[in-house]
Write a protein that holds these residues in place. Structure first.
Motif, PDB file in Angstrom:
ATOM      1  N   ILE A  88      66.818 -99.104 -65.526  1.00 40.92           N
ATOM      2  CA  ILE A  88      67.626 -97.885 -65.489  1.00 40.92           C
ATOM      3  C   ILE A  88      66.941 -97.068 -65.964  1.00 40.92           C
ATOM      4  O   ILE A  88      66.393 -95.454 -65.867  1.00 40.92           O
ATOM      5  CB  ILE A  88      69.118 -97.419 -65.350  1.00 40.92           C
ATOM      6  CG1 ILE A  88      69.880 -98.715 -64.310  1.00 40.92           C
ATOM      7  CG2 ILE A  88      69.366 -96.071 -65.709  1.00 40.92           C
ATOM      8  CD1 ILE A  88      70.686 -98.637 -64.588  1.00 40.92           C
TER       9      ILE A  88
ATOM     10  N   GLU B 137      69.288-101.544 -51.352  1.00 44.07           N
ATOM     11  CA  GLU B 137      68.716-100.989 -52.721  1.00 44.07           C
ATOM     12  C   GLU B 137      67.247-101.097 -52.597  1.00 44.07           C
ATOM     13  O   GLU B 137      66.694 -99.849 -53.537  1.00 44.07           O
ATOM     14  CB  GLU B 137      68.458-102.509 -53.921  1.00 44.07           C
ATOM     15  CG  GLU B 137      67.393-102.399 -54.987  1.00 44.07           C
ATOM     16  CD  GLU B 137      67.656-103.895 -56.005  1.00 44.07           C
ATOM     17  OE1 GLU B 137      66.751-103.168 -57.148  1.00 44.07           O
ATOM     18  OE2 GLU B 137      68.242-104.935 -55.512  1.00 44.07           O
TER      19      GLU B 137
ATOM     20  N   CYS C  24      73.657-100.863 -57.244  1.00 47.65           N
ATOM     21  CA  CYS C  24      72.307-101.814 -57.068  1.00 47.65           C
ATOM     22  C   CYS C  24      71.597-103.445 -57.536  1.00 47.65           C
ATOM     23  O   CYS C  24      72.137-104.129 -57.241  1.00 47.65           O
ATOM     24  CB  CYS C  24      71.471-101.569 -56.984  1.00 47.65           C
ATOM     25  SG  CYS C  24      71.179-100.238 -54.513  1.00 47.65           S
TER      26      CYS C  24
ATOM     27  N   ILE D 122      64.776 -97.429 -53.462  1.00 48.68           N
ATOM     28  CA  ILE D 122      63.598 -96.995 -54.653  1.00 48.68           C
ATOM     29  C   ILE D 122      62.800 -96.043 -53.080  1.00 48.68           C
ATOM     30  O   ILE D 122      62.197 -95.890 -54.370  1.00 48.68           O
ATOM     31  CB  ILE D 122      63.352 -98.478 -54.946  1.00 48.68           C
ATOM     32  CG1 ILE D 122      64.099 -99.373 -55.825  1.00 48.68           C
ATOM     33  CG2 ILE D 122      61.899 -98.574 -55.556  1.00 48.68           C
ATOM     34  CD1 ILE D 122      63.850-101.142 -55.697  1.00 48.68           C
TER      35      ILE D 122
ATOM     36  N   HIS E  43      64.179 -95.054 -63.585  1.00 48.19           N
ATOM     37  CA  HIS E  43      64.419 -94.218 -63.349  1.00 48.19           C
ATOM     38  C   HIS E  43      64.535 -92.890 -64.181  1.00 48.19           C
ATOM     39  O   HIS E  43      63.635 -91.681 -63.531  1.00 48.19           O
ATOM     40  CB  HIS E  43      66.143 -94.889 -62.292  1.00 48.19           C
ATOM     41  CG  HIS E  43      65.820 -96.077 -62.088  1.00 48.19           C
ATOM     42  ND1 HIS E  43      65.197 -95.129 -60.087  1.00 48.19           N
ATOM     43  CD2 HIS E  43      66.221 -96.764 -61.646  1.00 48.19           C
ATOM     44  CE1 HIS E  43      65.482 -96.346 -59.557  1.00 48.19           C
ATOM     45  NE2 HIS E  43      65.672 -97.514 -60.208  1.00 48.19           N
TER      46      HIS E  43
ATOM     47  N   ALA F 177      72.049 -97.072 -58.620  1.00 44.68           N
ATOM     48  CA  ALA F 177      70.876 -98.173 -58.850  1.00 44.68           C
ATOM     49  C   ALA F 177      71.634 -98.558 -59.828  1.00 44.68           C
ATOM     50  O   ALA F 177      71.872-100.266 -59.610  1.00 44.68           O
ATOM     51  CB  ALA F 177      69.796 -97.521 -60.310  1.00 44.68           C
TER      52      ALA F 177
ATOM     53  N   ALA G 108      70.906-102.945 -60.948  1.00 42.75           N
ATOM     54  CA  ALA G 108      69.763-102.532 -61.897  1.00 42.75           C
ATOM     55  C   ALA G 108      70.307-102.479 -63.478  1.00 42.75           C
ATOM     56  O   ALA G 108      71.893-102.194 -63.555  1.00 42.75           O
ATOM     57  CB  ALA G 108      69.123-101.518 -61.763  1.00 42.75           C
TER      58      ALA G 108
END
Length: 320
Positions: A228, A2, A221, A6, A232, A218, A223
Motif C-alpha cells: 500500500i 484486485e 483485496c 490496479i 499506492h 487495496a 494488499a
C-alpha cells in the motif's frame, strides 16, 4: 477485483501524468528552462573532455613557467580568459558546472530517499509513532542546518574521510584523492540535512490519501501495508515530490556556494561555480571576467530551475 482496481489506478495515473505534461508544455517559460537545463547538463557532462581534446586545456592544467600567462582576458584561445594561476577559465567553468550540478542532484536524491521513506512511514503508521517522528523532525529543524553541514565536513573531512566515501569516489571516477573525496562527502552531507521538509510534505500527502477509496479497495483485496505504501501511496505523491525536488536543487547549489566562501566546499584543484565565484570576487575590480562567466552561468541555471519548479507546480495542480 484486485486486477480491476490496479488497472483503474494505473489508468488514472497515466491520465494525471499526461495532463500534467500537456499543461507544462503550454508554459513557455518552464519549457525554455527545461531545454536550457538539459543543454547545460549535456555541456558540463561532455564538454570538459571535448574541450581538452580540442584545445589541450584541462581544468587543472597549469602551463609551464615560461608559458604562464596569468589573468588573460577572453580571447579565441581562451574564450573566458585565464585565472590568476594561468589555467583556462572555460575548462574550469565547465568542470565547475559538473560539480555544482552533481552536488545539487545527488544531495537532492539522498534527501528524497530519506524524506520520502521517513514521511510515508510516519504518515501511514500515525498515532504516537507519527507524533514522535515529527517531534524529532522539529528538533532537527531547530538546529541551523548549515552548522550541521559544517560539523560533518569538519569532522569527516581531511584524513578522517570515511573509507566508503573514498570507495565511491574511486569507483565513480576511476581515481581518488583528498579533493575528490571531499566532493562526495559534500554530496552526502548536504543530502543528510535537506530531507526534513520533504518528510513533512510526503507525510501530509500520505495523511490525506491513506483514507481514500482506492486505499480501502487495496486493503480489501489483501494488499500488505508495504504494498500500500510503495505501490499506492508514494506513487500518488510523486507530483508534489518532483516539484519540491526541482526547487531543492538550486537551494543545495546555493548552500554549496556559501560553503565555498567559508573554505569548506570543493577543494583545489577541483572547482565548482561557487568556488569560482568566490575566487572571482577577489579580482573583481581588475579581472571582472573571472566573476562574470561563472556567475552568469550559475545564475541562469538557478533561475531556470526555479522557473521549471514553478511550472511543474502549476502543471501538477489540477485547480490551476
Amino acid at each position: 477485483m484486485e486486477g480491476q482496481v490496479i488497472e483503474n489506478t494505473s489508468k488514472t495515473a497515466r491520465g494525471m501524468w499526461a495532463s500534467a505534461w500537456a499543461r507544462l508544455k503550454r508554459n513557455k517559460l518552464a519549457m525554455a528552462s527545461l531545454v536550457f537545463i538539459c543543454a547545460m547538463a549535456c555541456l558540463v557532462a561532455f564538454g570538459p573532455p571535448i574541450w581538452e581534446k580540442i584545445s589541450g586545456f584541462s581544468y587543472d592544467y597549469t602551463p609551464p613557467e615560461e608559458e604562464l600567462q596569468r589573468s588573460l582576458p577572453p580571447s579565441l584561445k581562451h574564450p573566458m580568459g585565464t585565472d590568476d594561476q594561468g589555467r583556462d577559465l572555460f575548462a574550469r567553468v565547465l568542470q565547475g558546472g559538473r560539480v555544482s550540478m552533481m552536488v545539487g542532484l545527488i544531495a537532492t536524491i539522498v534527501s528524497l530517499v530519506l524524506g520520502i521513506s521517513y514521511g510515508a512511514f510516519s504518515g501511514f503508521i500515525g498515532g504516537w509513532v507519527d507524533n514522535l517522528l515529527m517531534r524529532i523532525v522539529d528538533i532537527l529543524y531547530s538546529i541551523p542546518y548549515i552548522l550541521i553541514v559544517i560539523v560533518l565536513l569538519s569532522f569527516f573531512g581531511g584524513p578522517n574521510t570515511p573509507g566508503w566515501v573514498n570507495s565511491i569516489a574511486y569507483y565513480t571516477t576511476g581515481s581518488t584523492g583528498q579533493g575528490l573525496s571531499q566532493i562526495f562527502l559534500l554530496f552526502f552531507a548536504l543530502g543528510l540535512v535537506s530531507w526534513l521538509t520533504m518528510a513533512r510534505v510526503v507525510r501530509g500527502q500520505v495523511l490525506s490519501l491513506k483514507h481514500q477509496d482506492f486505499i480501502l479497495a487495496a486493503r480489501v483485496c489483501g494488499a500488505s501495508d508495504f504494498a500500500i505504501v510503495f505501490k499506492h501511496l508514494i506513487p500518488n505523491t510523486l507530483g508534489t515530490v518532483i516539484v519540491y525536488a526541482t526547487l531543492t536543487i538550486p537551494g543545495v547549489m546555493l548552500t554549496e556556494a556559501f560553503l565555498s566562501f567559508l573554505g569548506l566546499g570543493v577543494q583545489p584543484p577541483f572547482a565548482s561555480w561557487g568556488s569560482l565565484v568566490e575566487s572571482g570576487i577577489k579580482n573583481l575590480a581588475i579581472f571582472p571576467w573571472q566573476l562574470i562567466f561563472p556567475g552568469l552561468l550559475m545564475a541562469a541555471t538557478l533561475f531556470s530551475l526555479n522557473f521549471l519548479g514553478d511550472g511543474l507546480r502549476d502543471a501538477f495542480d489540477p485547480r490551476a
